[in-house]
Every structure is written in structure tokens, then in C-alpha cells.
Design a protein around this motif. Structure first.
Motif, PDB file in Angstrom:
ATOM      1  N   SER A 261       0.837  -1.230  -0.003  1.00 51.52           N
ATOM      2  CA  SER A 261       0.057   0.209  -0.089  1.00 51.52           C
ATOM      3  C   SER A 261       0.887   1.426  -0.074  1.00 51.52           C
ATOM      4  CB  SER A 261      -0.895   0.101   1.239  1.00 51.52           C
ATOM      5  OG  SER A 261      -0.132   0.199   2.437  1.00 51.52           O
ATOM      6  N   ARG A 262       0.432   2.551  -0.162  1.00 50.14           N
ATOM      7  CA  ARG A 262       0.944   3.660  -0.115  1.00 50.14           C
ATOM      8  C   ARG A 262       1.604   3.941   1.109  1.00 50.14           C
ATOM      9  NH1 ARG A 262      -3.342   8.310  -1.553  1.00 50.14           N
ATOM     10  NH2 ARG A 262      -4.846   8.069   0.200  1.00 50.14           N
ATOM     11  N   GLU A 263       0.636   3.384   2.062  1.00 50.95           N
ATOM     12  CA  GLU A 263       1.110   3.908   3.460  1.00 50.95           C
ATOM     13  C   GLU A 263       2.412   3.117   3.917  1.00 50.95           C
ATOM     14  OE1 GLU A 263      -3.211   4.456   3.129  1.00 50.95           O
ATOM     15  OE2 GLU A 263      -1.773   2.959   2.769  1.00 50.95           O
ATOM     16  N   VAL A 264       2.569   1.821   3.474  1.00 52.20           N
ATOM     17  CA  VAL A 264       3.880   1.104   3.783  1.00 52.20           C
ATOM     18  C   VAL A 264       4.920   1.443   2.703  1.00 52.20           C
ATOM     19  CG1 VAL A 264       4.633  -1.231   3.473  1.00 52.20           C
ATOM     20  CG2 VAL A 264       2.434  -0.931   4.520  1.00 52.20           C
ATOM     21  N   ALA A 265       4.583   1.737   1.621  1.00 48.03           N
ATOM     22  CA  ALA A 265       5.587   2.299   0.573  1.00 48.03           C
ATOM     23  C   ALA A 265       6.264   3.752   1.025  1.00 48.03           C
ATOM     24  CB  ALA A 265       5.119   2.669  -0.706  1.00 48.03           C
ATOM     25  N   ALA A 266       5.288   4.468   1.843  1.00 49.94           N
ATOM     26  CA  ALA A 266       5.929   5.934   2.136  1.00 49.94           C
ATOM     27  C   ALA A 266       6.918   5.644   3.615  1.00 49.94           C
ATOM     28  CB  ALA A 266       4.970   6.554   2.684  1.00 49.94           C
ATOM     29  N   LEU A 267       6.491   4.668   4.524  1.00 51.68           N
ATOM     30  CA  LEU A 267       7.193   4.227   5.478  1.00 51.68           C
ATOM     31  C   LEU A 267       8.604   3.718   5.107  1.00 51.68           C
ATOM     32  CD1 LEU A 267       4.549   2.684   8.200  1.00 51.68           C
ATOM     33  CD2 LEU A 267       6.043   4.736   8.487  1.00 51.68           C
ATOM     34  N   LEU A 268       8.554   3.029   4.159  1.00 50.37           N
ATOM     35  CA  LEU A 268       9.770   2.464   3.553  1.00 50.37           C
ATOM     36  C   LEU A 268      10.526   3.389   2.884  1.00 50.37           C
ATOM     37  CD1 LEU A 268       8.251  -1.110   2.563  1.00 50.37           C
ATOM     38  CD2 LEU A 268       9.638  -0.811   4.388  1.00 50.37           C
ATOM     39  N   ALA A 269       9.909   4.160   2.069  1.00 50.40           N
ATOM     40  CA  ALA A 269      10.730   5.416   1.491  1.00 50.40           C
ATOM     41  C   ALA A 269      11.467   6.348   2.543  1.00 50.40           C
ATOM     42  CB  ALA A 269      10.081   5.974   0.480  1.00 50.40           C
ATOM     43  N   SER A 270      10.732   6.478   3.591  1.00 49.75           N
ATOM     44  CA  SER A 270      11.297   7.380   4.654  1.00 49.75           C
ATOM     45  C   SER A 270      12.543   6.906   5.364  1.00 49.75           C
ATOM     46  CB  SER A 270      10.080   7.620   5.615  1.00 49.75           C
ATOM     47  OG  SER A 270       9.858   6.535   6.388  1.00 49.75           O
ATOM     48  N   VAL A 271      12.593   5.484   5.279  1.00 54.61           N
ATOM     49  CA  VAL A 271      14.101   4.915   5.717  1.00 54.61           C
ATOM     50  C   VAL A 271      15.092   4.585   5.026  1.00 54.61           C
ATOM     51  CG1 VAL A 271      12.632   4.271   7.851  1.00 54.61           C
ATOM     52  CG2 VAL A 271      13.119   2.703   6.015  1.00 54.61           C
ATOM     53  N   GLY A 272      14.733   5.036   3.556  1.00 53.81           N
ATOM     54  CA  GLY A 272      15.690   4.958   2.663  1.00 53.81           C
ATOM     55  C   GLY A 272      15.754   3.905   1.456  1.00 53.81           C
ATOM     56  N   VAL A 273      14.545   3.023   1.779  1.00 57.53           N
ATOM     57  CA  VAL A 273      14.434   1.964   0.535  1.00 57.53           C
ATOM     58  C   VAL A 273      14.237   2.502  -0.774  1.00 57.53           C
ATOM     59  CG1 VAL A 273      12.624   0.161  -0.156  1.00 57.53           C
ATOM     60  CG2 VAL A 273      13.267   0.476   2.401  1.00 57.53           C
ATOM     61  N   LYS A 274      14.986   2.085  -1.709  1.00 57.02           N
ATOM     62  CA  LYS A 274      15.122   2.381  -2.997  1.00 57.02           C
ATOM     63  C   LYS A 274      14.242   1.660  -4.032  1.00 57.02           C
ATOM     64  CE  LYS A 274      18.292   5.256  -1.940  1.00 57.02           C
ATOM     65  NZ  LYS A 274      18.062   6.732  -1.617  1.00 57.02           N
ATOM     66  N   GLY A 275      13.771   0.385  -3.645  1.00 62.20           N
ATOM     67  CA  GLY A 275      12.963  -0.212  -4.690  1.00 62.20           C
ATOM     68  C   GLY A 275      11.731  -0.937  -4.137  1.00 62.20           C
ATOM     69  N   PHE A 276      10.697  -1.106  -4.809  1.00 58.42           N
ATOM     70  CA  PHE A 276       9.429  -1.773  -4.465  1.00 58.42           C
ATOM     71  C   PHE A 276       9.132  -2.722  -5.275  1.00 58.42           C
ATOM     72  CE2 PHE A 276      10.089   2.500  -2.692  1.00 58.42           C
ATOM     73  CZ  PHE A 276       9.675   2.421  -1.485  1.00 58.42           C
ATOM     74  N   ASP A 277       9.032  -3.889  -4.900  1.00 64.98           N
ATOM     75  CA  ASP A 277       8.334  -4.787  -5.536  1.00 64.98           C
ATOM     76  C   ASP A 277       6.925  -5.450  -5.035  1.00 64.98           C
ATOM     77  OD1 ASP A 277       7.723  -7.622  -6.890  1.00 64.98           O
ATOM     78  OD2 ASP A 277       9.809  -8.537  -6.646  1.00 64.98           O
ATOM     79  N   VAL A 278       6.028  -4.807  -5.904  1.00 61.32           N
ATOM     80  CA  VAL A 278       4.572  -4.852  -5.281  1.00 61.32           C
ATOM     81  C   VAL A 278       4.116  -6.374  -5.037  1.00 61.32           C
ATOM     82  CG1 VAL A 278       4.131  -2.499  -6.346  1.00 61.32           C
ATOM     83  CG2 VAL A 278       3.503  -4.798  -7.484  1.00 61.32           C
ATOM     84  N   ALA A 279       4.437  -7.174  -5.892  1.00 60.65           N
ATOM     85  CA  ALA A 279       3.753  -8.855  -5.731  1.00 60.65           C
ATOM     86  C   ALA A 279       2.329  -8.597  -5.247  1.00 60.65           C
ATOM     87  CB  ALA A 279       4.712  -9.400  -4.639  1.00 60.65           C
ATOM     88  N   GLY A 280       1.375  -7.949  -6.151  1.00 65.28           N
ATOM     89  CA  GLY A 280       0.069  -7.883  -5.715  1.00 65.28           C
ATOM     90  C   GLY A 280      -0.697  -9.244  -5.962  1.00 65.28           C
ATOM     91  N   VAL A 281      -2.028  -8.953  -5.733  1.00 63.53           N
ATOM     92  CA  VAL A 281      -3.038 -10.029  -5.987  1.00 63.53           C
ATOM     93  C   VAL A 281      -3.396 -10.456  -7.232  1.00 63.53           C
ATOM     94  CG1 VAL A 281      -5.409 -10.695  -5.235  1.00 63.53           C
ATOM     95  CG2 VAL A 281      -3.952  -9.701  -3.535  1.00 63.53           C
ATOM     96  N   GLY A 282      -3.530 -11.478  -7.835  1.00 67.99           N
ATOM     97  CA  GLY A 282      -3.638 -12.072  -8.968  1.00 67.99           C
ATOM     98  C   GLY A 282      -2.791 -13.222  -9.355  1.00 67.99           C
ATOM     99  N   GLY A 283      -1.648 -13.269  -8.661  1.00 70.44           N
ATOM    100  CA  GLY A 283      -1.112 -14.387  -9.405  1.00 70.44           C
ATOM    101  C   GLY A 283      -0.813 -15.476  -8.224  1.00 70.44           C
ATOM    102  N   THR A 284       0.321 -15.946  -7.784  1.00 66.52           N
ATOM    103  CA  THR A 284       0.642 -17.083  -6.950  1.00 66.52           C
ATOM    104  C   THR A 284       0.070 -16.600  -5.764  1.00 66.52           C
ATOM    105  OG1 THR A 284       2.350 -17.683  -8.084  1.00 66.52           O
ATOM    106  CG2 THR A 284       2.289 -18.493  -5.733  1.00 66.52           C
ATOM    107  N   SER A 285      -0.762 -17.394  -4.759  1.00 68.10           N
ATOM    108  CA  SER A 285      -1.292 -17.032  -3.693  1.00 68.10           C
ATOM    109  C   SER A 285      -0.428 -17.991  -2.410  1.00 68.10           C
ATOM    110  CB  SER A 285      -2.814 -17.501  -3.335  1.00 68.10           C
ATOM    111  OG  SER A 285      -3.219 -17.434  -1.903  1.00 68.10           O
ATOM    112  N   TRP A 286       0.355 -17.539  -1.695  1.00 69.78           N
ATOM    113  CA  TRP A 286       0.988 -18.114  -0.729  1.00 69.78           C
ATOM    114  C   TRP A 286       0.229 -18.527   0.371  1.00 69.78           C
ATOM    115  CZ3 TRP A 286       5.453 -20.473  -1.026  1.00 69.78           C
ATOM    116  CH2 TRP A 286       6.371 -20.335  -1.947  1.00 69.78           C
TER     117      TRP A 286
END
Length: 356
Positions: free
Chosen positions: A198-223
Motif C-alpha cells: 500500500s502507499r502507507e507502507v511504501a511511504a514508511l519504507l521510503a522514509s527510511v531509505g528503501v530504493k525499490g519496491f516489488d509490489v507482488a500484488g494479488v492476481g498471481g501466486t497465492s502463498w
């Protein structure tokens, strides 16, 4: 250790042979309509699909996502993937390297990628909730093991909750990620495994310097589905039921791409149900930089070996190139500006984000 090895091989068997994809949910990429350009004012041969990712040049915006390692079988899969990636000029990730941190004899099941492909873009991989145990030193060991260009930290709270031997402990994970980002020495990518970011999680991660986001959303493999199957086999009836209930849980891939892109200008990788070059083109048009696939690659290898995987990637590349030509996109920068129309649930989601 034997339990980890057994689990990894069970994951492979189930993914190859069972119905493990989302059931009712889709990626929502069917709601993205690229507008056809009948007068592209270019030749098909003018299309350039190349891009640079963290200093490495790729021939196309297609990655083979993290899958396996830690077993003899996993070593062969990683070797085959790396060989195809080197031949086609694309990148790849390895599966979770926790097993090799526990037992150094398993390092070669991951490092084999560099034996056959010393120059490709490779990302290492460790679980987010495992960082508290392995720390920065463990993260560095993962990077060194495959001489990685980046480190992927995977988020899998749903999988951990359903897995028979799961460990759904996520308190303090953000702080652990922040420390790794600061000290590991390579760019950090955070990836989900099938429920989206989500954007909330992405914003938190970006705030600590994470440079990349692999979204792995719903629609493919379900773990959740994979672990539900395993839980059922081990007599964990409650977890098996939960896995089926949450089989489609999360953010559809297309929506997750837009969520993440709305709060970061970092690398965005579309994954989760990417099945064609047209899917790749749509993903890039709505905000991704590249796309990754795992299950189709695994099954292509299982059915046709290296040639089967190579054929799959080449077909996707041809589809991507034609989609770019038919939208008047000479390069990926043009594709990111290509006109598209959103319909259905994705259009509603986009309006709720304020991006349309």
C-alpha cells in the motif's frame, strides 16, 4: 535444517503441480486499456526496451523474481535461470537465503548464479521478520553470497500466519529494515510475496531509505493457498481453513503499482500475475519501471528446461515491443507517458487515491 530443506522442496512441488493462483481476484490489469495509436510515426525496429537498474543495463524491463535455493533442486533452478538471464540480458533474484545462513554448505545453491552469470543484475533475498535474528551481518552475508547488486527484503505476514511452522512476528521490522538500509552497502528493495504493498507502507519504507519496491500484488501466486495445502497435509485444519479464506487477500497488482508510485520516485517492480508482455506494458504505463515473474518461469523450466524459459521470455519481449510500437513509444520513458484509460474497479481505486 532438514525441515527448511523439506519445506523448500514442498513449495516447489506444490507451485508446479497444484492450483495455487488467486481464485476470484485478478491483477486488475484488465482494467488498464492502452490507447492504440494508428499513426505511430516510427518503425517497429525503432523500439528500445532497455533500461538501467541500480547501475546495471538490462535489455528489457523483465526480471525473473525470487523463487528458490537452499536445496540441490533449487541450485539447478537458480543455475538455469541465471544462464537464461545472462543470454537474454535480464536480471533475477534468488529465493530466501536463510537456509544458507543456517548451514554454510548450502551457499553454493545460491552462489551458483554468479558462476554462470557473473555480469547480470542479481538481488539477494532475506525475510523481513528474520532480520531481528540475522541482523546487518546476516544481510551482508546474503549480499556477499551472490555478489548482489541489491538486497530484497521480503514481507510475508500472511504466509507466515498460515504456514504450519510460520513465525508471524513483525514488531520492530521497520527499524531493522532502516538499519540494514543504512549499513548493508547496496540498494534495498522491499518486496511482498502476493498481497501487494500500500502507499502507507511504501511511504514508511521510503522514509527510511528503501530504493525499490516489488509490489507482488494479488492476481498471481497465492502463498496463503500454498501454505493452506501444506497445512492440510500436516493436519493443521485451522490454518488450512484460514489459508483458503485469505486466498485472495490483498491489493490487486495494478492498484498496488499506483499506490506505491503515488508516494515514491524509486524503482517500482510490477509482480503478481504478470503473464504477458502486454501486462508488462500496462504496468509500466501506470507507474512501474519493470516487471517480474516467478510462477510462469518455474513452470516453463519444469516443462521445457532452459529453452522453455527462454521461449517464454522472448515471447513476452515480442509482445512488449509490439505494444510499445502500437502506442508510439520509442523507449520506456515514452511508454510511461503513453495514454491509457482505466475502467471498472481500478478506476474507482485510482479516484480514491486521487491520481486520476
Amino acid at each position: 535444517m532438514s525441515e527448511i530443506v523439506k519445506r523448500k522442496d514442498e513449495h516447489l512441488d506444490i507451485a508446479i503441480s497444484e492450483d495455487v493462483e488467486a481464485e476470484a481476484a485478478t491483477t486488475w490489469l484488465e482494467h488498464v486499456h492502452l490507447v492504440h495509436r494508428a499513426l505511430p510515426e516510427m518503425d517497429l525496429d525503432d523500439v528500445d526496451t532497455s533500461l538501467e537498474v541500480f547501475g546495471k543495463r538490462l535489455s528489457m524491463p523483465i526480471l525473473i523474481d525470487s523463487m528458490t535455493g537452499g536445496t540441490e533442486r533449487g541450485a539447478k533452478i537458480n543455475e538455469d535461470i541465471a544462464s537464461v538471464a545472462a543470454e537474454l540480458g535480464i536480471g533475477m533474484g534468488v529465493g530466501s537465503q536463510r537456509a544458507a545462513l543456517v548451514d554454510g554448505r548450502l551457499r553454493s545453491t545460491f552462489s551458483v548464479v554468479r558462476d554462470v552469470a557473473p555480469d547480470i543484475f542479481v538481488y539477494a533475498n532475506i525475510g523481513a521478520q528474520q532480520l531481528a535474528k540475522v541482523g546487518v551481518d546476516g544481510a551482508r552475508a546474503c549480499v556477499d553470497m551472490v555478489r548482489a547488486d541489491a538486497l530484497a527484503i521480503h514481507l510475508n505476514p500472511l504466509q507466515e500466519a498460515i504456514q504450519p511452522e510460520g513465525d508471524p512476528k513483525y514488531r520492530g521490522v521497520l527499524g531493522a529494515i532502516a538499519e540494514v538500509v543504512e549499513k548493508v552497502g547496496v540498494p534495498v528493495i522491499v518486496k511482498e510475496v502476493g498481497s501487494g504493498i500500500s502507499r502507507e507502507v511504501a511511504a514508511l519504507l521510503a522514509s527510511v531509505g528503501v530504493k525499490g519496491f516489488d509490489v507482488a500484488g494479488v492476481g498471481g501466486t497465492s502463498w496463503a493457498r500454498i501454505e493452506s495445502i501444506r497445512s492440510s497435509r500436516y493436519g493443521e485444519v485451522g490454518k488450512a481453513r484460514l489459508g483458503e479464506a485469505f486466498r485472495d487477500w490483498g491489493i490487486p497488482t495494478a492498484a498496488s503499482i499506483m499506490e506505491v508510485r503515488s508516494v515514491t520516485d524509486g524503482l517500482v517492480i510490477a509482480s503478481g500475475g504478470i503473464r504477458s508482455g502486454i501486462d508488462v506494458a500496462k504496468s509500466i504505463a501506470i507507474g512501474a519501471d519493470a516487471a517480474a515473474l516467478a510462477l510462469p518461469a518455474l513452470r516453463a523450466l519444469a516443462e521445457g528446461g532452459r529453452e522453455g524459459l527462454k521461449s517464454l521470455i522472448k515471447s513476452m519481449a515480442d509482445e512488449l515491443r509490439l505494444a510499445m510500437f502500437l502506442t508510439g513509444s520509442r523507449n520506456l520513458r515514452d511508454l510511461r507517458r503513453a495514454r491509457y484509460v482505466l475502467t471498472g474497479e481500478l478506476a474507482e481505486w485510482a479516484r480514491s487515491l486521487g491520481v486520476v
